[in-house]
Design an enzyme around this catalytic site. Sequence first.
Site, PDB file in Angstrom:
ATOM      1  N   GLU A  74       0.816  -1.208   0.000  1.00 32.61           N
ATOM      2  CA  GLU A  74       0.000   0.000   0.000  1.00 32.61           C
ATOM      3  C   GLU A  74       0.857   1.268   0.000  1.00 32.61           C
ATOM      4  O   GLU A  74       1.872   1.349   0.678  1.00 32.61           O
ATOM      5  CB  GLU A  74      -0.933   0.015   1.212  1.00 32.61           C
ATOM      6  CG  GLU A  74      -1.937  -1.128   1.248  1.00 32.61           C
ATOM      7  CD  GLU A  74      -2.957  -1.077   0.118  1.00 32.61           C
ATOM      8  OE1 GLU A  74      -3.109   0.010  -0.502  1.00 32.61           O
ATOM      9  OE2 GLU A  74      -3.591  -2.105  -0.155  1.00 32.61           O
ATOM     10  N   CYS A 108      -8.015  -2.169   7.971  1.00 32.47           N
ATOM     11  CA  CYS A 108      -6.680  -2.190   7.371  1.00 32.47           C
ATOM     12  C   CYS A 108      -6.171  -0.771   7.130  1.00 32.47           C
ATOM     13  O   CYS A 108      -5.050  -0.428   7.518  1.00 32.47           O
ATOM     14  CB  CYS A 108      -6.685  -2.989   6.071  1.00 32.47           C
ATOM     15  SG  CYS A 108      -6.798  -4.785   6.319  1.00 32.47           S
ATOM     16  N   ARG A 150     -17.937  -0.679   5.768  1.00 36.70           N
ATOM     17  CA  ARG A 150     -19.033  -1.343   5.055  1.00 36.70           C
ATOM     18  C   ARG A 150     -19.668  -2.422   5.910  1.00 36.70           C
ATOM     19  O   ARG A 150     -20.864  -2.695   5.821  1.00 36.70           O
ATOM     20  CB  ARG A 150     -18.500  -1.950   3.749  1.00 36.70           C
ATOM     21  CG  ARG A 150     -19.549  -2.635   2.884  1.00 36.70           C
ATOM     22  CD  ARG A 150     -18.929  -3.198   1.631  1.00 36.70           C
ATOM     23  NE  ARG A 150     -17.890  -4.178   1.922  1.00 36.70           N
ATOM     24  CZ  ARG A 150     -18.125  -5.463   2.210  1.00 36.70           C
ATOM     25  NH1 ARG A 150     -19.375  -5.922   2.281  1.00 36.70           N
ATOM     26  NH2 ARG A 150     -17.128  -6.291   2.454  1.00 36.70           N
ATOM     27  N   HIS A 191      -1.234  -5.815   1.838  1.00 34.69           N
ATOM     28  CA  HIS A 191      -2.431  -6.652   1.749  1.00 34.69           C
ATOM     29  C   HIS A 191      -2.078  -7.973   1.070  1.00 34.69           C
ATOM     30  O   HIS A 191      -1.314  -7.985   0.104  1.00 34.69           O
ATOM     31  CB  HIS A 191      -3.511  -5.952   0.923  1.00 34.69           C
ATOM     32  CG  HIS A 191      -4.497  -5.192   1.740  1.00 34.69           C
ATOM     33  ND1 HIS A 191      -4.740  -3.832   1.559  1.00 34.69           N
ATOM     34  CD2 HIS A 191      -5.332  -5.586   2.738  1.00 34.69           C
ATOM     35  CE1 HIS A 191      -5.676  -3.441   2.412  1.00 34.69           C
ATOM     36  NE2 HIS A 191      -6.048  -4.483   3.134  1.00 34.69           N
TER      37      HIS A 191
END
Length: 214
Positions: A78, A141, A88, A164
């Site tokens: 990342e 994350c 979510r 990830h």
Amino acid sequence: MKILITGFDPFGGEKTNPAIEAVKRIDEDIKGAEIYKLEIPTVFGKSADLVESKIKEIKPDVILSIGQAGGRYDITVERVAINEDDARIADNEGNQPIDTKIREDGENAYFATLPIKAMVEEIKKEGIPASISNSAGTFVCNHIMYQDLYLAEKYGNIKAGFIHVPFLPEQVKDKPNTASMSLESIVKGLNAAVRAIVSYHDQEDLKITGGATH
């Protein structure tokens, strides 16, 4: 050099999380660096509290956090974390913050301070697919990547970043057409990434493309 590597516990109804399973298996000593491992909960806030406590205890030079990105086919390093929680789904304690700042006194975003392109290239040398990701999402994350970088700045002279990893094969048995990667390959890739972190600790990152068109 001391490197703190964190991995999340299972979440979202999964029985396992490749992040912590891989972290458990990372080499204990990589190019002379001492590796410290920490399992953290997939919980907003609490995960960062554990990381901060460990920072105070061991005073690491580097913090690298690992998380699961189900659906991605490669190991993704990342680039940036944003100051925004927008969940979510609920975390493992039922928290579901929406449009909430992670740190009121923090920057809008923090960029990884690790050699992300060198890390990707070192992973690829092992024959494992890898790439730069420009979004860590808005779940736990991204939350922990942001917190790692915030805390790294707070405590000074610490570099930090996030990787990830895909689902494990056993996680996609009931998920048709969903990518996965073996635990062996994930561990091999993470060891390679840490080698790059050590090698480039006092050097500029590679100046090669890692961009995306969308």
